[in-house]
Design a protein around this motif. Structure first.
Motif, mmCIF file in Angstrom:
data_model
loop_
_atom_site.group_PDB
_atom_site.id
_atom_site.type_symbol
_atom_site.label_atom_id
_atom_site.label_comp_id
_atom_site.label_asym_id
_atom_site.label_seq_id
_atom_site.Cartn_x
_atom_site.Cartn_y
_atom_site.Cartn_z
ATOM 1 N N PHE A 27 0.833 -1.206 0.000
ATOM 2 C CA PHE A 27 0.000 0.000 0.000
ATOM 3 C C PHE A 27 0.869 1.258 0.000
ATOM 4 C CE2 PHE A 27 -2.447 -3.351 2.200
ATOM 5 C CZ PHE A 27 -3.502 -3.467 1.317
ATOM 6 N N ASN A 52 -6.974 9.841 13.700
ATOM 7 C CA ASN A 52 -8.164 9.020 13.877
ATOM 8 C C ASN A 52 -8.376 8.147 12.635
ATOM 9 O OD1 ASN A 52 -10.566 7.944 14.832
ATOM 10 N ND2 ASN A 52 -11.802 9.700 14.208
ATOM 11 N N TRP A 53 -7.303 7.440 12.302
ATOM 12 C CA TRP A 53 -7.278 6.609 11.078
ATOM 13 C C TRP A 53 -6.424 5.381 11.397
ATOM 14 C CZ3 TRP A 53 -10.171 7.717 6.934
ATOM 15 C CH2 TRP A 53 -9.924 7.024 5.749
ATOM 16 N N PRO A 54 -6.957 4.160 11.234
ATOM 17 C CA PRO A 54 -6.263 2.999 11.804
ATOM 18 C C PRO A 54 -5.167 2.375 10.951
ATOM 19 C CG PRO A 54 -8.373 2.330 10.918
ATOM 20 C CD PRO A 54 -8.265 3.816 10.675
ATOM 21 N N THR A 55 -4.999 2.859 9.716
ATOM 22 C CA THR A 55 -4.051 2.167 8.839
ATOM 23 C C THR A 55 -2.984 3.126 8.300
ATOM 24 O OG1 THR A 55 -5.546 2.508 6.967
ATOM 25 C CG2 THR A 55 -5.721 0.400 8.109
ATOM 26 N N ASP A 69 -6.448 3.899 -0.498
ATOM 27 C CA ASP A 69 -7.637 3.820 -1.377
ATOM 28 C C ASP A 69 -8.087 5.196 -1.844
ATOM 29 O OD1 ASP A 69 -7.907 1.025 -1.031
ATOM 30 O OD2 ASP A 69 -8.829 1.402 0.913
ATOM 31 N N ILE A 70 -8.130 6.145 -0.890
ATOM 32 C CA ILE A 70 -8.602 7.497 -1.213
ATOM 33 C C ILE A 70 -7.616 8.184 -2.153
ATOM 34 C CG2 ILE A 70 -8.990 9.799 -0.220
ATOM 35 C CD1 ILE A 70 -10.318 8.420 2.173
ATOM 36 N N GLU A 81 -8.066 6.716 -5.594
ATOM 37 C CA GLU A 81 -9.305 7.214 -6.208
ATOM 38 C C GLU A 81 -9.142 8.655 -6.684
ATOM 39 O OE1 GLU A 81 -13.300 7.212 -4.322
ATOM 40 O OE2 GLU A 81 -12.732 5.254 -3.538
ATOM 41 N N ARG A 123 -14.869 11.474 1.483
ATOM 42 C CA ARG A 123 -14.316 10.114 1.453
ATOM 43 C C ARG A 123 -13.701 9.754 2.803
ATOM 44 N NH1 ARG A 123 -12.261 11.927 -3.585
ATOM 45 N NH2 ARG A 123 -13.094 10.811 -5.382
ATOM 46 N N VAL A 124 -12.977 10.735 3.368
ATOM 47 C CA VAL A 124 -12.330 10.471 4.658
ATOM 48 C C VAL A 124 -13.381 10.187 5.735
ATOM 49 C CG1 VAL A 124 -10.988 11.531 6.521
ATOM 50 C CG2 VAL A 124 -10.187 11.726 4.172
ATOM 51 N N GLN A 180 -14.953 6.700 5.187
ATOM 52 C CA GLN A 180 -14.085 5.577 5.561
ATOM 53 C C GLN A 180 -13.861 5.527 7.065
ATOM 54 O OE1 GLN A 180 -10.712 4.672 3.144
ATOM 55 N NE2 GLN A 180 -11.834 4.927 1.242
ATOM 56 N N ARG A 181 -13.834 6.712 7.717
ATOM 57 C CA ARG A 181 -13.739 6.720 9.178
ATOM 58 C C ARG A 181 -14.945 6.033 9.800
ATOM 59 N NH1 ARG A 181 -11.634 12.501 9.933
ATOM 60 N NH2 ARG A 181 -9.411 12.088 10.139
ATOM 61 N N PHE A 211 -14.268 2.365 9.538
ATOM 62 C CA PHE A 211 -13.238 1.924 10.488
ATOM 63 C C PHE A 211 -13.784 1.933 11.920
ATOM 64 C CE2 PHE A 211 -9.911 3.515 7.285
ATOM 65 C CZ PHE A 211 -9.601 2.229 6.861
ATOM 66 N N ASP A 212 -14.586 2.951 12.241
ATOM 67 C CA ASP A 212 -15.186 3.002 13.585
ATOM 68 C C ASP A 212 -16.110 1.812 13.804
ATOM 69 O OD1 ASP A 212 -13.873 5.288 14.231
ATOM 70 O OD2 ASP A 212 -15.568 6.647 13.917
ATOM 71 N N ALA A 221 -5.286 -5.246 7.310
ATOM 72 C CA ALA A 221 -5.481 -4.225 6.285
ATOM 73 C C ALA A 221 -6.888 -4.332 5.710
ATOM 74 C CB ALA A 221 -4.450 -4.387 5.166
ATOM 75 N N LEU A 222 -7.509 -3.185 5.497
ATOM 76 C CA LEU A 222 -8.866 -3.148 4.955
ATOM 77 C C LEU A 222 -8.918 -2.083 3.867
ATOM 78 C CD1 LEU A 222 -11.848 -4.004 5.117
ATOM 79 C CD2 LEU A 222 -12.147 -2.393 7.008
ATOM 80 N N SER A 223 -9.029 -2.536 2.606
ATOM 81 C CA SER A 223 -9.167 -1.598 1.487
ATOM 82 C C SER A 223 -10.641 -1.298 1.297
ATOM 83 C CB SER A 223 -8.634 -2.212 0.195
ATOM 84 O OG SER A 223 -7.252 -2.396 0.303
ATOM 85 N N LEU A 224 -10.972 -0.028 1.144
ATOM 86 C CA LEU A 224 -12.379 0.348 1.141
ATOM 87 C C LEU A 224 -12.793 1.111 -0.101
ATOM 88 C CD1 LEU A 224 -12.798 1.645 4.795
ATOM 89 C CD2 LEU A 224 -13.662 -0.486 3.831
ATOM 90 N N ARG A 225 -14.010 0.821 -0.537
ATOM 91 C CA ARG A 225 -14.692 1.661 -1.504
ATOM 92 C C ARG A 225 -16.068 1.916 -0.899
ATOM 93 N NH1 ARG A 225 -16.445 0.256 -7.454
ATOM 94 N NH2 ARG A 225 -16.759 2.365 -8.226
#
Lengths: 106, 93
Positions: free
Chosen positions: A34, A69-72, A87-88, A91, B57-58, B61-62, B65-66, B78-82
């Motif tokens: 990543f 506040n973001w886990p990755t 990902d963002i 995109e 988007r942020v 995705q938050r 994740f929450d 790891a978690l890829s998100l759309r």
């Protein structure tokens, strides 16, 4: 004098550099797919940016997750603002939004 | 589909009130990777929910994740998100 906290160090990095990528590994040798993907995107758009290898700094590795506040990881900051993770960024690159933001036109 | 991806899909569906969720377990692509050795899985998820309406988007995705914070700490490396709203989903599907 005590050592600055991880939060203060991260704040200084984000405030002191226009584009900062918190990543695993170095720009020349990313240690995670990543992080490598984001490096490839940034390299194609701008010549200079700052990277922080969280693998060399356990405090920042945990601290950046709390700070944003973001886990990755990876995590990209542009002019003090959190842009997102892999990902963002991907995109935004594909939709053409990333380049103006990196140049400060966004 | 793996047990873990089914579990993740159900959690996302329920906690985000999602109208559509697709989860893929990509852990096999990362075998030998440091995170994989620690036992955490790599997943890719597409989530369609009205919750994402009006969010950046942020923020969207938050919210995801929450919703799966416990799982992120326990077995997701790891978690890829759309993340899409139902109207965005209509446009692309």
């Amino acid at each position: 004098m005590s050592e600055p906290t991880a939060h203060a160090r991260i704040q200084a990095l984000v405030d002191g550099n226009p584009v900062v990528l918190f990543m695993k590994g170095h720009r020349q040798m990313p240690q995670c797919g990543f992080s490598a993907q984001v490096i490839q995107i940034l390299d194609s758009l701008i010549p200079e940016y700052t990277t922080v290898n969280v693998l060399e700094d356990p405090e920042v590795r945990q601290g950046i997750k709390d700070f944003s506040n973001w886990p990755t990881i990876p995590q990209l900051y542009v002019r003090g603002e959190f842009v997102g993770g892999c990902d963002i960024i991907t995109e935004m690159y594909q939709s053409g939004e990333l380049q103006p933001q990196l140049r400060g036109e966004g | 589909m793996s047990d873990r991806s089914e579990k993740l899909e159900a959690a996302l569906q329920e906690r985000l009130n999602a109208v559509h969720v697709e989860v893929e377990d990509e852990s096999h692509l990362h075998a030998g990777h440091a995170g994989a050795r620690e036992g955490g899985g790599h997943f890719r998820a597409l989530i369609v929910s009205e919750r994402f309406e009006g969010l950046t988007r942020v923020q969207a995705q938050r919210a995801v994740f929450d919703a799966v914070a416990t799982e992120m700490n326990e077995w997701i490396h790891a978690l890829s998100l759309r993340t899409l709203t139902p109207s965005q989903w209509d446009e692309v599907s």
